[in-house]
Scaffold this active site. Structure first.
Site, PDB file in Angstrom:
ATOM      1  N   GLU A 142    -189.042 -47.382  62.481  1.00  0.00           N
ATOM      2  CA  GLU A 142    -187.919 -47.901  61.376  1.00  0.00           C
ATOM      3  C   GLU A 142    -186.975 -48.722  61.716  1.00  0.00           C
ATOM      4  OE1 GLU A 142    -186.436 -43.865  60.548  1.00  0.00           O
ATOM      5  OE2 GLU A 142    -184.357 -44.675  60.301  1.00  0.00           O
ATOM      6  N   HIS A 195    -195.924 -31.542  56.779  1.00  0.00           N
ATOM      7  CA  HIS A 195    -194.646 -31.266  55.814  1.00  0.00           C
ATOM      8  C   HIS A 195    -195.239 -30.777  54.511  1.00  0.00           C
ATOM      9  CE1 HIS A 195    -192.471 -34.108  58.594  1.00  0.00           C
ATOM     10  NE2 HIS A 195    -191.636 -34.037  57.701  1.00  0.00           N
ATOM     11  N   CYS A 213    -181.872 -32.951  54.103  1.00  0.00           N
ATOM     12  CA  CYS A 213    -181.130 -33.747  54.549  1.00  0.00           C
ATOM     13  C   CYS A 213    -180.831 -33.823  56.095  1.00  0.00           C
ATOM     14  CB  CYS A 213    -179.781 -33.443  53.784  1.00  0.00           C
ATOM     15  SG  CYS A 213    -179.904 -33.146  52.025  1.00  0.00           S
ATOM     16  N   CYS A 235    -195.891 -33.485  63.723  1.00  0.00           N
ATOM     17  CA  CYS A 235    -194.626 -33.616  64.111  1.00  0.00           C
ATOM     18  C   CYS A 235    -194.058 -32.072  64.165  1.00  0.00           C
ATOM     19  CB  CYS A 235    -194.067 -34.091  62.828  1.00  0.00           C
ATOM     20  SG  CYS A 235    -192.091 -34.394  62.700  1.00  0.00           S
ATOM     21  N   LYS A 264    -191.551 -44.406  55.549  1.00  0.00           N
ATOM     22  CA  LYS A 264    -189.775 -44.762  55.647  1.00  0.00           C
ATOM     23  C   LYS A 264    -189.632 -45.831  54.731  1.00  0.00           C
ATOM     24  CE  LYS A 264    -188.158 -41.992  58.556  1.00  0.00           C
ATOM     25  NZ  LYS A 264    -187.776 -42.003  59.833  1.00  0.00           N
ATOM     26  N   LEU A 319    -178.284 -29.899  44.909  1.00  0.00           N
ATOM     27  CA  LEU A 319    -179.451 -29.980  44.474  1.00  0.00           C
ATOM     28  C   LEU A 319    -180.640 -29.669  45.654  1.00  0.00           C
ATOM     29  CD1 LEU A 319    -181.526 -31.575  42.478  1.00  0.00           C
ATOM     30  CD2 LEU A 319    -181.445 -33.585  44.178  1.00  0.00           C
ATOM     31  N   LYS A 320    -180.163 -29.653  46.742  1.00  0.00           N
ATOM     32  CA  LYS A 320    -181.177 -29.124  47.829  1.00  0.00           C
ATOM     33  C   LYS A 320    -181.334 -27.588  47.383  1.00  0.00           C
ATOM     34  CE  LYS A 320    -181.152 -27.275  52.547  1.00  0.00           C
ATOM     35  NZ  LYS A 320    -182.375 -27.882  52.906  1.00  0.00           N
ATOM     36  N   SER A 364    -190.301 -28.562  67.598  1.00  0.00           N
ATOM     37  CA  SER A 364    -189.702 -27.634  66.873  1.00  0.00           C
ATOM     38  C   SER A 364    -190.384 -26.507  66.468  1.00  0.00           C
ATOM     39  CB  SER A 364    -188.575 -28.221  65.789  1.00  0.00           C
ATOM     40  OG  SER A 364    -189.262 -28.931  64.931  1.00  0.00           O
ATOM     41  N   ILE A 409    -194.972 -30.538  68.910  1.00  0.00           N
ATOM     42  CA  ILE A 409    -194.155 -31.503  69.197  1.00  0.00           C
ATOM     43  C   ILE A 409    -192.671 -31.180  69.380  1.00  0.00           C
ATOM     44  CG2 ILE A 409    -193.188 -33.637  67.866  1.00  0.00           C
ATOM     45  CD1 ILE A 409    -196.099 -33.574  68.310  1.00  0.00           C
TER      46      ILE A 409
HETATM   47  C1  LIG Z   1    -187.692 -35.602  62.163  1.00  0.00           C
HETATM   48  N1  LIG Z   1    -186.801 -35.921  60.820  1.00  0.00           N
HETATM   49  C2  LIG Z   1    -185.443 -36.290  61.423  1.00  0.00           C
HETATM   50  C3  LIG Z   1    -185.061 -37.408  60.689  1.00  0.00           C
HETATM   51  N2  LIG Z   1    -183.683 -37.576  60.938  1.00  0.00           N
HETATM   52  C4  LIG Z   1    -182.978 -36.690  61.623  1.00  0.00           C
HETATM   53  N3  LIG Z   1    -181.649 -36.850  61.745  1.00  0.00           N
HETATM   54  N4  LIG Z   1    -183.567 -35.545  62.096  1.00  0.00           N
HETATM   55  C5  LIG Z   1    -184.696 -35.100  61.979  1.00  0.00           C
HETATM   56  O1  LIG Z   1    -185.320 -34.096  62.121  1.00  0.00           O
HETATM   57  N5  LIG Z   1    -185.759 -38.234  60.073  1.00  0.00           N
HETATM   58  C6  LIG Z   1    -187.108 -37.952  59.973  1.00  0.00           C
HETATM   59  C7  LIG Z   1    -187.556 -36.791  59.754  1.00  0.00           C
HETATM   60  C8  LIG Z   1    -186.871 -35.808  58.703  1.00  0.00           C
HETATM   61  N6  LIG Z   1    -187.440 -34.735  58.543  1.00  0.00           N
HETATM   62  C9  LIG Z   1    -186.271 -33.683  58.390  1.00  0.00           C
HETATM   63  C10 LIG Z   1    -186.711 -32.392  58.453  1.00  0.00           C
HETATM   64  C11 LIG Z   1    -185.774 -31.286  58.334  1.00  0.00           C
HETATM   65  C12 LIG Z   1    -184.616 -31.642  57.858  1.00  0.00           C
HETATM   66  C13 LIG Z   1    -183.983 -30.448  57.639  1.00  0.00           C
HETATM   67  O2  LIG Z   1    -184.397 -29.182  57.578  1.00  0.00           O
HETATM   68  N7  LIG Z   1    -182.543 -30.541  57.514  1.00  0.00           N
HETATM   69  C14 LIG Z   1    -181.789 -29.391  57.134  1.00  0.00           C
HETATM   70  C15 LIG Z   1    -180.260 -29.360  57.617  1.00  0.00           C
HETATM   71  C16 LIG Z   1    -180.349 -29.531  59.287  1.00  0.00           C
HETATM   72  C17 LIG Z   1    -179.024 -28.789  59.554  1.00  0.00           C
HETATM   73  O3  LIG Z   1    -178.098 -29.783  59.742  1.00  0.00           O
HETATM   74  N8  LIG Z   1    -178.873 -27.540  59.778  1.00  0.00           N
HETATM   75  C18 LIG Z   1    -177.680 -27.214  60.467  1.00  0.00           C
HETATM   76  C19 LIG Z   1    -176.748 -26.571  59.040  1.00  0.00           C
HETATM   77  C20 LIG Z   1    -177.636 -25.526  58.463  1.00  0.00           C
HETATM   78  C21 LIG Z   1    -177.072 -25.199  57.124  1.00  0.00           C
HETATM   79  O4  LIG Z   1    -177.222 -25.555  56.061  1.00  0.00           O
HETATM   80  N9  LIG Z   1    -176.382 -23.955  57.228  1.00  0.00           N
HETATM   81  C22 LIG Z   1    -175.753 -23.515  56.236  1.00  0.00           C
HETATM   82  C23 LIG Z   1    -175.655 -21.753  56.405  1.00  0.00           C
HETATM   83  C24 LIG Z   1    -177.099 -21.226  56.870  1.00  0.00           C
HETATM   84  C25 LIG Z   1    -177.998 -20.874  55.696  1.00  0.00           C
HETATM   85  O5  LIG Z   1    -177.566 -20.102  54.621  1.00  0.00           O
HETATM   86  O6  LIG Z   1    -179.221 -21.430  55.528  1.00  0.00           O
HETATM   87  C26 LIG Z   1    -174.620 -23.641  55.941  1.00  0.00           C
HETATM   88  O7  LIG Z   1    -173.871 -24.424  56.881  1.00  0.00           O
HETATM   89  O8  LIG Z   1    -173.944 -23.600  54.787  1.00  0.00           O
HETATM   90  C27 LIG Z   1    -177.867 -26.029  61.408  1.00  0.00           C
HETATM   91  O9  LIG Z   1    -179.143 -25.569  61.669  1.00  0.00           O
HETATM   92  O10 LIG Z   1    -176.855 -25.685  61.927  1.00  0.00           O
HETATM   93  C28 LIG Z   1    -181.812 -29.183  55.587  1.00  0.00           C
HETATM   94  O11 LIG Z   1    -181.297 -28.163  55.164  1.00  0.00           O
HETATM   95  O12 LIG Z   1    -182.000 -29.944  54.816  1.00  0.00           O
HETATM   96  C29 LIG Z   1    -184.067 -32.954  58.017  1.00  0.00           C
HETATM   97  C30 LIG Z   1    -185.093 -34.159  58.084  1.00  0.00           C
HETATM   98  N1  LIG Z   2    -188.825 -32.859  68.711  1.00  0.00           N
HETATM   99  C1  LIG Z   2    -188.526 -32.925  67.373  1.00  0.00           C
HETATM  100  C2  LIG Z   2    -189.285 -34.318  66.791  1.00  0.00           C
HETATM  101  C3  LIG Z   2    -189.413 -34.469  65.234  1.00  0.00           C
HETATM  102  S1  LIG Z   2    -189.606 -36.146  64.818  1.00  0.00           S
HETATM  103  C4  LIG Z   2    -189.161 -32.034  66.286  1.00  0.00           C
HETATM  104  O1  LIG Z   2    -190.299 -31.431  66.779  1.00  0.00           O
HETATM  105  O2  LIG Z   2    -188.678 -31.468  65.420  1.00  0.00           O
HETATM  106 ZN   LIG Z   3    -191.671 -36.255  64.248  1.00  0.00          ZN
END
Ligand SMILES: CN1c2c(nc(N)[nH]c2=O)NC[C@@H]1CNc1ccc(C(=O)N[C@@H](CCC(=O)N[C@@H](CCC(=O)N[C@@H](CCC(=O)O)C(=O)O)C(=O)O)C(=O)O)cc1
Ligand SMILES: N[C@@H](CCS)C(=O)O
Ligand SMILES: [Zn+2]
Length: 766
Positions: free
Chosen positions: A606, A695, A517, A727, A112, A18-19, A434, A432
């Protein structure tokens, strides 16, 4: 006979289908039809998964292209007027405009979902809102499920929870005034669903697990009386906590069934059962929908069998809550050893546990003797595993002095010591942590993980990224730069991978919001740091710039909250273990010359228990864990923290008690509402209220940033005010980031000039 059902199911797909479909659609690489096909395919696959596991009533309406609370708003025609959209004629562009914003309209606020890491889109309530039933999308999904020969059970977010979870806009008014109009829409929807063949409808009222004001409780009685002639039977679903305080009210409601979360609150049965109306279905949530541990089958069977004796056919069995909050399938985890896997159950395994419970009830224990033995064995190996308990961790915690969570000097003294070397201008700027996680970064990491890119080459690629991030921050003239977190897959998982006591998965994805995710790591044993985790990256970054680089760590409460946590130790104890592991890192960063360190705690709100009576003890241990992570550091080392995506008004004292030197906090989506509270409360240390929402792809105009900063200056003394986004910027792309930060810097510089002080800040010297 007992009926098996689920309250909701993960929707993102085993491989995040879905993503990828959503993001391709947003980028114009997939058509509307292709996106809708992908969504339908996932819905059907998940229903069939459930059917195959013996689930007799599959949920419909739990699937969403972005968020189920947004869908609930559309279902009752509650689209804020500012978007100029009609719910009944909403196309995908309109739908995603609500979710993600457009150049002209900021997105709906996001916050949340109770104490989970899932974010929902907050309804905007205007006094003159006109509700109207818009059941067509839900009806279409009901028909899809029926066409597969299933017995679907539509799921609605209940009227009281929907109202409660929204925010009033414009002139202040009581949200309950909207209830009569809203109920008319619900009546229409229920009639339509029943006419289409839905004999049962699940109505979720999760707010029943909160402490509710008397007028809201009274509204439950009148609202459900109003819906009592629903042609479909109503299953009132509660979860995430006990509803025992409202037992008399619940037992008097004219509903046909009630779901109870018997994992979080098993004791509530004692309060509810004595007055349980004859013939009312009990849906017993016996399998944990919020954690990944394999159920103790024998124990749950004993509970289920007792309930079956009393309820007979009126007993339904289910997970405690929607399975949205757990990953899909542990069988896909090829890197976990067999023993570890035997301790875990993801969504599909939980369905199987339900199936076994039913077989055990209907055919007797012997019919599941092997499975019971397997479960007993897994419980025993987990309890006794030498991988779980570490004497050194216990000894270190026991030896901590009583004041281990106190800095050596109070904030004013520390502020002077910090400003003496930092020499920051008024309204210092920072981000913040990233910066954009570009496709190139993720592809490099994926290649490294697969062994296609050598460690040294991966390291070089990440260093190049850091150098670029520093170059850009210097060009923007940001006072306290960061390294950008390119090397981190996620702010929690990254640390989990390096800490003892943590497990991590390959495909354990859980939706956080929209297409985003996370893969929460799993805390299975005592936590300890094996080796420095971030020091070499921060040291390298500092070598590139004379500006003070801010080191970046994830705090103990967030490490806990965004992980699946072991259930054999109090959470407070696990938090203390993580705090000590982080303290090792803080001290190493300080020794390496990184003397501004951010310890992110976005999840502190949260984690707040749903019942106020539990707040004080939570805030006490959470605060202690945070402070413990900066145990023994120097006064001149500046500790930042960061929080986002929550309502902090309730816990301002708890936030202040963290005693961070600087807090950067999300405020822009709520138009700096929070700051009024911070002003009234006289927040004692430095604060950086986010000046724009990260966002949304919208680039904030200078005028918007200036308006927010001016609002902030009215309540926070300029000497203690920082300027930063809401953020981290990992989800944005570079052109957006540079344009937004350039606007932020331009406004800051203008305001500094108008404040008449372009030199050093005076605060620390007072
Ligand atoms: C700040 N936030 C977070 C929360 N919870 C967390 N555990 N972490 C957080 O940062 N909660 C509140 C908020 C929610 N916000 C977000 C914001 C962004 C994301 C996000 O972007 N998630 C990514 C997955 C991140 C990850 O694990 N990346 C890995 C794997 C990447 C990947 O998919 N690789 C592919 C190959 C590469 C490609 O083609 O892109 C693969 O493996 O197939 C990594 O970087 O290595 C998302 O994609 O949804 C989450 C919460
Ligand atoms: N240092 C983290 C906080 C997210 S809540 C970032 O900048 O993504
Ligand atoms: Zn944040």
């Amino acid at each position: 006979m007992t009926t098996l059902h689920t309250l909701g199911f993960p929707r993102i797909g085993a491989k995040r289908e879905l993503k990828f479909a959503l993001e391709a659609f947003w980028q114009g690489q997939k058509s509307t039809a292709e996106l809708l096909d992908a969504a339908r395919e996932l819905r059907q696959r998940h229903w069939l998964n459930q059917k195959a596991a013996g689930i007799e009533r599959v949920p419909v309406g739990d699937f969403s292209l972005y968020d189920q609370v947004l869908d609930a708003q559309i279902l009752v025609g509650a689209i804020p007027k500012r978007f100029g959209l009609d719910a009944a004629a909403l196309d995908l562009a309109g739908y995603f405009a609500l979710a993600r914003g457009t150049a002209d309209h900021p997105a709906l606020e996001m916050t949340k979902w109770f104490d989970t890491n899932y974010h929902y889109l907050v309804p905007e309530w205007h006094a003159d809102i006109a509700f109207s039933a818009n059941p067509a999308p839900l009806l279409a999904q009901l028909r899809e499920a029926q066409a597969l020969g299933l017995a679907p059970k539509p799921v609605l977010l209940g009227p009281l929870s929907l109202l409660w979870l929204g925010k009033t806009k414009g002139v202040a008014f009581d949200r309950l005034n909207l209830l009569p109009g809203l109920l008319t829409a619900y009546r229409d929807i229920l009639a339509t669903l029943a006419a289409a063949g839905a004999d049962w409808v699940q109505i979720d009222e999760p707010i029943l697990a909160l402490d509710l004001p008397a007028d809201w409780l009274a509204a439950f009685a009148s609202a459900y009386q109003n819906l009592a002639d629903s042609p479909a039977k109503l299953l009132l679903a509660t979860y995430f906590g006990s509803i025992a305080d409202h037992a008399a009210l619940i037992n008097a409601l004219p509903v046909d069934g009630v779901h109870l979360d018997l994992v979080r609150a098993p004791e509530q049965l004692d309060a509810l059962l004595p007055g349980w109306p004859a013939g009312r279905v009990l849906s017993a949530g016996l399998i944990d929908g919020r954690n990944v541990w394999r159920a103790d089958l024998a124990r749950q069977l004993a509970r289920a069998a007792t309930l079956a004796e009393r309820f007979g056919n009126d007993l339904w069995l289910a997970p405690s809550c929607s399975l949205l909050h757990v990953p899909l399938d542990v069988a896909q985890e090829t890197a976990l050893d067999t023993e570890t896997k035997s301790w875990l159950a993801f969504a599909l395994q939980k369905l199987n546990e339900l199936k076994l419970l039913k077989r055990g009830i209907t055919q007797g224990r012997d019919a599941i003797a092997n499975e019971l033995a397997g479960s007993d064995f897994a419980q025993a190996t987990r309890r006794q595993s030498p991988r779980i308990h570490r004497a050194d961790v216990a000894a270190r915690l026991a030896a901590l002095p009583a004041d281990a969570d106190r800095r050596s000097s109070p904030y004013p003294v520390r502020a002077r010591a910090q400003q003496a070397w930092l020499k920051l201008p008024l309204l210092p700027t920072t981000t913040i942590g990233s910066f954009p996680q570009t496709a190139a970064i993720r592809v490099a990491r994926a290649a490294f993980r697969k062994g296609e890119l050598a460690a040294a080459d991966y390291e070089t690629a990440m260093r190049a990224e850091i150098a670029e991030v520093i170059r850009r921050q210097e060009a923007l003239d940001i006072d306290v730069p960061v390294h950008g977190e390119a090397e981190r897959n996620d702010m929690v998982e990254y640390f989990g991978e390096q800490l003892a006591g943590y497990l991590f998965t390959q495909l354990g994805w859980v939706q956080s919001y929209g297409s985003r995710c996370v893969k929460p790591p799993i805390i299975f044993g005592d936590v300890a740091r094996e080796a420095p985790m971030t020091v070499r990256w921060s040291e390298y970054t500092q070598s590139l710039t004379p500006r003070p680089v801010k080191g970046m760590l994830t705090g103990p409460v967030t490490m806990l909250q965004w992980s699946f946590v072991r259930d054999d130790l109090p959470r407070a104890e696990v938090a203390r273990q993580i705090a000590l592991a982080l303290n090792d890192e803080v001290l190493d960063l300080e020794a390496a010359g990184i003397r501004v360190i951010q310890i992110d705690e976005p999840a502190i709100r949260e984690g707040l228990p749903l019942k106020r009576s539990d707040w004080d003890s939570y805030l006490a241990w959470a605060g202690e864990a945070f402070r413990l992570s900066s145990h023994r550091i120097d006064d001149a080392t500046q500790i930042h923290t960061h929080m986002c995506y929550s309502e902090f008004n309730d816990i301002l004292e708890g936030v202040a008690a963290l005693d961070a030197d600087v807090i950067t906090i999300e405020t822009s989506r709520s138009d700096m509402e929070l700051l009024t509270a911070f002003g009234d409360f006289a927040y004692p240390n430095e604060i950086g209220p986010g000046v724009y929402d990260i966002h949304s792809p919208r680039i904030p105009a200078e005028a918007e940033i200036e308006r927010l900063l001016t609002k902030a200056l009215a309540v926070i003394p300029a000497e203690r005010l920082w300027v930063n986004p809401d953020c981290g910027l990992k989800t944005r792309d570079w052109p957006e980031v540079e344009a937004a930060l350039a606007n932020m810097m331009a406004v800051t510089k203008r305001l500094r000039a108008s404040l008449g002080n372009k030199g050093e800040r005076v605060s620390g010297r007072g």
